[in-house]
Design an enzyme around this catalytic site. Sequence first.
Site, short mmCIF file in Angstrom:
data_model
loop_
_atom_site.label_atom_id
_atom_site.label_comp_id
_atom_site.label_asym_id
_atom_site.label_seq_id
_atom_site.Cartn_x
_atom_site.Cartn_y
_atom_site.Cartn_z
N GLY A 15 52.96 80.21 43.54
CA GLY A 15 52.00 81.01 44.30
C GLY A 15 52.26 82.48 44.10
N TYR A 27 38.99 79.50 42.81
CA TYR A 27 40.10 78.59 42.50
C TYR A 27 39.78 77.88 41.19
CZ TYR A 27 44.05 75.58 43.66
OH TYR A 27 45.26 74.93 43.66
#
Lengths: 394, 394
Positions: free
Chosen positions: A298, A87
Amino acid sequence: MLPQPLLRGKRGLSPFIVVTKRLYGTNLVDILGPRRALVHKNTGEPRTVLYGASNTQQVHLRPGEVAIKFLLSPINPANLNTVEGTYPSKPILVPGFDEKNGDVFIGGNEGVAEVVKVAPNEQTDTAMLKEGDWVVMRKAQSGTWTNWRVMNASEVLRVPRKPVGSKVTEVFAATMMVNGLTALGLVSGIEPGSHLLQNGANSGVGQAVIQVAKNLNVKTINFVRDREDFSDVEKHLKELGATHIFPYSKLLDRAFKKEFAALRKGSPTKHAFNGIGGATATAMGALLDQDGHLFSYGGMSKEPLKIPVGLQIFRGLTCHGYWHSRVWSSLSQDTQAEWVNRLTSWKENGEFQDPKHEIITLKGDDSAVGDQMREVLDRLQKGMVGSKLLLKWE
Amino acid sequence: MLPQPLLRGKRGLSPFIVVTKRLYGTNLVDILGPRRALVHKNTGEPRTVLYGASNTQQVHLRPGEVAIKFLLSPINPANLNTVEGTYPSKPILVPGFDEKNGDVFIGGNEGVAEVVKVAPNEQTDTAMLKEGDWVVMRKAQSGTWTNWRVMNASEVLRVPRKPVGSKVTEVFAATMMVNGLTALGLVSGIEPGSHLLQNGANSGVGQAVIQVAKNLNVKTINFVRDREDFSDVEKHLKELGATHIFPYSKLLDRAFKKEFAALRKGSPTKHAFNGIGGATATAMGALLDQDGHLFSYGGMSKEPLKIPVGLQIFRGLTCHGYWHSRVWSSLSQDTQAEWVNRLTSWKENGEFQDPKHEIITLKGDDSAVGDQMREVLDRLQKGMVGSKLLLKWE
């Protein structure tokens, strides 16, 4: 090596003054027990690197600080990516938390906690908070998979609740930051009376978008995966306030364009939210009005966005990314509080439903807690979880 | 049916007054000969639908009008798409132009023309123009594949030139609208000292971008197709002012990232221009700074834009379309004149080169002109044209 309390001294005070300040008040460990957390020393495969750890060192409040006890802390997909190290925003190292292994990262980035102790009011920050208040984290990657911790009062936001009979639930407050506030960030600029489009409408963000949109008088045209229980999903999303729900096969069918034109009946349709990537994002882009905006938050399908250049050049489609953590961290403390208050007031008025969820109560010693987490990760990996998972320390 | 001059009467004047006004001045056909043009009655395959046509009807100037004689009119790819009916902006019908077939479309959307007659100065519009001035079209799809025509003075912009020894060429002026002004529109917002990226750097727009960027002190990192004569292309683009030129194979090689970081040496690199689509656009997007902008103005490869959602979400990449006709038509007449003057002044100062070009001189009767056009279309289809084609009426 200096003891922990000294290491934590900042603000340019001399070590002597820091020690003096820290000495006033109770040792919180005496009241709350050891600090416990799900931690990792290095990034890597979550099942391998995550483990339970405890810390028994004395903790005292300094001016401006509050002790908070976590009520519920969600496990979000991005948390696991953070543990993996994939991430883009990095976790914060907690010096010496693990008494055996030293500095570690504590997992988790959102959650709701209760204020259990407030440092005497020497700074204005703490004046806003009192014992019993619920708070959420201002910063992402705060490390919320822990039973309790000390934070600066300026690092949390109060969750406003009615003193008696409040409808604001722990589940709502714990999940507000990632799902609810992302939805508010996405929807809040849209003209009331418009239609918005979204894929992945049954996801956490998708469900929040439906509810935020309803509260802002924006209609939603929602797309979900084709599935056998489509009518159940449709029923659930309609209960949340969705205007229309269609399976992806419909969205991808050219004949849908006509039906779509009829159902939006000339109201502005300039925004689409993409949490999936791939063909459904393209199809939504093609349905938007001239000069529309496709926001990607996303990419569940792991497929890239595919946009015919003509849609961009001649139809004026602009494709943006939306990273809520980043938007959120760019807001002032007052604006953040406004967003939290706005969302919470809908919940208080019965205009926001809790997400489907499952609470994992962490029991036993560090080793047992680690085992429980690995079980959860196994289930997640096998796709055996259909609802939001929330951690609770016994 | 009413005669042509009456049909052309607008502005709410009674037919009687229109006739009166039109009667003053010479019949332009007596001076300039019949109006001639490459026209089409219907949209369709250019080779089939395009033909030569003439019009011998009397033409007089009305107040506010000018007669202009075309010097050069380019054949741009979008012109052929317009003839095909596949281009989003539609051509303008010219009532009764073809004396046999009636209403037709005249091809072409840009070109340079010389003012040959100005209506007496009863309106301010014409006060700006005098005989011998060069003008370019304010509107796209003006119909420029014609020898001469009458236009309202407000529909054209004067091309400023030195009275003697001007370096402003017909080729420059004829091609300024599509290539030069698109480049100015793309580049003009970029901070001086920055780097921009572009694929298709050897195209008409690409070459104009290099020159506009150089004049605005913006550095260009240019990508072109891999080819045997790469060093020739490199030499040519460097002469135009390109900072760096690489083949696509380099751009698509992951190892290039390091070299790229070194050559841009920390200067802002936030803009990429895509005229191609497909993998090279993606690769440029990935090289941009945080919060970069990828503008697509074309899609020569016919491949869609493919953008990993992570580039949008975490790297803040925004993907826009740029349609110059639309940008241009949104500008005021004054701003349009400013753009034309800015570009032309660079040319006047020797800071802008003519594109490689070939002039097609249209000779003979309508049938011969149609045959010439079909020959050109055949060559274009076979990819036998490496430079900008310009039509000239003998």
